[in-house]
Design a protein around this motif. Structure first.
Motif, short mmCIF file in Angstrom:
data_model
loop_
_atom_site.label_atom_id
_atom_site.label_comp_id
_atom_site.label_asym_id
_atom_site.label_seq_id
_atom_site.Cartn_x
_atom_site.Cartn_y
_atom_site.Cartn_z
N GLN A 398 77.60 28.48 21.30
CA GLN A 398 78.32 29.21 20.25
C GLN A 398 77.47 29.40 18.99
N SER A 399 76.18 29.10 19.11
CA SER A 399 75.28 29.13 17.96
C SER A 399 74.16 30.15 18.17
N ARG A 400 73.51 30.51 17.08
CA ARG A 400 72.36 31.42 17.12
C ARG A 400 71.11 30.65 16.74
N GLU A 401 70.08 30.73 17.59
CA GLU A 401 68.84 30.03 17.25
C GLU A 401 68.14 30.74 16.10
N VAL A 402 67.60 29.93 15.19
CA VAL A 402 66.84 30.44 14.05
C VAL A 402 65.37 30.09 14.27
N THR A 403 64.55 31.09 14.46
CA THR A 403 63.11 30.87 14.66
C THR A 403 62.40 30.80 13.30
N LEU A 404 61.14 30.42 13.32
CA LEU A 404 60.36 30.39 12.09
C LEU A 404 60.26 31.79 11.48
N ALA A 405 60.14 32.80 12.35
CA ALA A 405 60.10 34.18 11.84
C ALA A 405 61.42 34.54 11.17
N ASP A 406 62.55 34.13 11.78
CA ASP A 406 63.86 34.36 11.16
C ASP A 406 63.94 33.67 9.81
N TRP A 407 63.45 32.44 9.77
CA TRP A 407 63.50 31.66 8.53
C TRP A 407 62.74 32.37 7.41
N ARG A 408 61.60 32.93 7.74
CA ARG A 408 60.79 33.61 6.73
C ARG A 408 61.46 34.90 6.25
N ARG A 409 62.34 35.46 7.08
CA ARG A 409 63.02 36.71 6.72
C ARG A 409 64.38 36.47 6.07
N ARG A 410 64.72 35.22 5.78
CA ARG A 410 66.05 34.95 5.21
C ARG A 410 66.18 35.65 3.84
N PRO A 411 67.42 35.95 3.41
CA PRO A 411 67.63 36.74 2.18
C PRO A 411 67.00 36.08 0.95
N TRP A 412 66.60 36.92 -0.01
CA TRP A 412 65.91 36.41 -1.21
C TRP A 412 66.80 35.48 -2.01
N ASN A 413 68.14 35.78 -2.07
CA ASN A 413 69.03 34.92 -2.85
C ASN A 413 69.14 33.53 -2.22
N GLU A 414 69.03 33.44 -0.90
CA GLU A 414 69.04 32.15 -0.23
C GLU A 414 67.76 31.37 -0.56
N LYS A 415 66.64 32.08 -0.62
CA LYS A 415 65.38 31.43 -0.99
C LYS A 415 65.44 30.88 -2.42
N VAL A 416 66.01 31.68 -3.33
CA VAL A 416 66.11 31.25 -4.73
C VAL A 416 67.02 30.04 -4.85
N ARG A 417 68.17 30.10 -4.18
CA ARG A 417 69.10 28.95 -4.22
C ARG A 417 68.43 27.70 -3.69
N GLY A 418 67.67 27.84 -2.60
CA GLY A 418 67.01 26.70 -2.01
C GLY A 418 66.00 26.05 -2.94
N ARG A 419 65.23 26.89 -3.65
CA ARG A 419 64.22 26.35 -4.58
C ARG A 419 64.85 25.72 -5.82
N LEU A 420 65.79 26.44 -6.43
CA LEU A 420 66.41 25.93 -7.65
C LEU A 420 67.30 24.73 -7.37
N GLY A 421 67.99 24.77 -6.24
CA GLY A 421 68.90 23.68 -5.91
C GLY A 421 68.21 22.40 -5.50
#
Length: 428
Positions: A398-421
């Motif tokens: 019931q899940s979707r695998e996240v590859t390293l390529a997917d991780w690098r393409r994650r949305p910019w707002n998620e990247k910002v939240r991850g760094r600031l948080g």
């Protein structure tokens, strides 16, 4: 005529108020962000596997109570199975009910649990309910008020507390000292269903019979005595427990008063002792540096590591972003990540080498590993782990695998939240 000094209002009340407010703010920050307990930071190496006696002795003697044989553990999946089993247990009580809970929200489910507890108390059963202050949407909500007006002994855990930390995150229920329930479920309407609807939680809980129930009861007494200052003892709470099955179990608890690092050490030792496969399903996956290094070292030993976490349907987007920011080194080492898609994922279970399982309330984050009171059920049994591996594989389907390529393409707002948080990671 008044002098200039007489015409000016006194400033000392404002100065005193500012000093008091500043003192409380300083104390709040110090208590929450600067713990004084030392943590293990060196690499954990195990020259034994989870199937060796040395592992059993280490977990049972150094980190917690002994593993006990003769138990029967029944896994319950989602509200459709969990709530009916717990309510049936409450309604079957004849001598005592002890119940420690974190999340409680006003609604149909909390009303039903409160009514069942009150009915048993009116029937002469000794009922004790311990609810965490922070986990309750309102300590005077409908269910809590019903309990407060009844014969149920109700206590709110650490209601007056200068920290966000040191909450009881345990979810444990014991019936007559003979049947226990432990896991991750919240007493709320959004835990209803089969875990496959948006906005509703996918979760696991466990019914335990046998000698390990006494350890669940002891975990409850730990915080009940702190809060109520009253000892519950005797056959009504600790009856003689006979063999109920073949599972070898341990109730592993952690708390600030007993060394909050013990849950983290149990996790690290389990990972270090893995030789074949590590399966992690966790709602809030934010491993610290040592945990990441230990998982990476496991991959280098040839251990297959898989992790299931929530997808976009989550109650804490900041936590999700901060957790994902810590994935790349793990991915490069070979860890595979999957995000659960149908609903909200709240499971907390670890399966190692087809024979060792740790399930319960603990997330793989600093809040569970170091700050909260947690309780997990550890099981050493091939059949139980084989059964739970099927649950893991079903969750993975019931899940979707996240590859390293997917991780690098994650949305910019998620990247910002991850760094600031990341600066708040010690509180997550």
């Amino acid at each position: 005529m008044k002098t200039p000094f007489e015409r000016c209002p006194p400033v000392w009340p404002k100065l005193l108020g500012a000093a008091v407010a500043g003192g409380f703010a300083t104390l709040f920050v110090a208590r929450n962000f600067f713990p004084n307990e030392k943590k293990i930071s060196h690499r954990i190496h195990a020259d034994y596997s989870v199937s060796d006696d040395a592992f059993v002795r280490t977990v049972g003697q150094m980190l917690g109570p002994p593993l006990l044989a003769g138990n029967k553990v029944t896994a319950l999946q989602n509200g459709d199975e969990i709530f009916p089993a717990m309510l049936e247990g409450i309604r079957s009580a004849r001598t005592s009910i002890t119940f420690e809970n974190f999340l409680l929200k006003e609604g149909r489910v909390s009303d039903e649990f409160a009514a069942a507890l009150v009915e048993r108390a009116n029937a002469g059963v000794q009922v004790h309910f311990l609810q965490d202050a922070l986990g309750c949407d309102d300590v005077r909500n409908r269910a809590m008020n019903l309990l407060r007006r009844s014969k149920v002994e109700l206590e709110v855990f650490r209601f007056f507390n200068l920290t966000m930390n040191y909450r009881t995150h345990r979810k444990i229920l014991v019936i007559d000292g003979r049947v226990g329930f432990i896991g991750g479920v919240g007493i709320a309407d959004d835990w209803q269903g089969d875990g496959r609807r948006r906005g509703y939680w996918r979760d696991s809980h466990y019914r335990v019979e046998g000698p390990a129930v006494g350890q669940i009861q002891q975990a409850f007494m730990d915080n009940w005595i702190e809060t109520r200052g009253h000892l519950l003892h005797g056959d009504d709470y600790f009856p003689k427990l006979e063999k109920a099955g073949e599972d070898i179990c341990q109730i592993f608890k952690s708390s600030a008063g007993e060394g909050s690092d013990s849950a983290r050490l149990m996790l690290l030792i389990s990972i270090a002792a893995a030789r074949q496969h590590i399966r992690i399903a966790n709602a809030y996956f934010i491993p610290d540096q040592l945990c990441r290094e230990t998982l990476i070292e496991a991959c280098r030993r040839g251990v297959k590591v898989e992790v299931i976490v929530p997808g976009s349907d989550i109650d804490a987007q900041l936590v999700r972003s901060v957790g994902k920011a810590r994935w790349p080194a793990l991915m490069e080492a070979g860890v595979r990540f999957y995000e659960y898609q149908p609903g909200r994922f709240h499971c907390k279970y670890l399966l190692v080498d087809d024979c060792w399982a740790s399930v319960g309330s603990a997330n793989l984050d600093n809040r569970s590993m170091s700050l909260n009171e947690e309780a997990n059920l550890n099981v050493l049994d091939h059949k139980f782990v084989a059964m739970h591996t099927k649950v893991f594989e079903d969750d993975k389907q019931q899940s979707r695998e996240v590859t390293l390529a997917d991780w690098r393409r994650r949305p910019w707002n998620e990247k910002v939240r991850g760094r600031l948080g990341a600066v708040l990671r010690s509180q997550m």
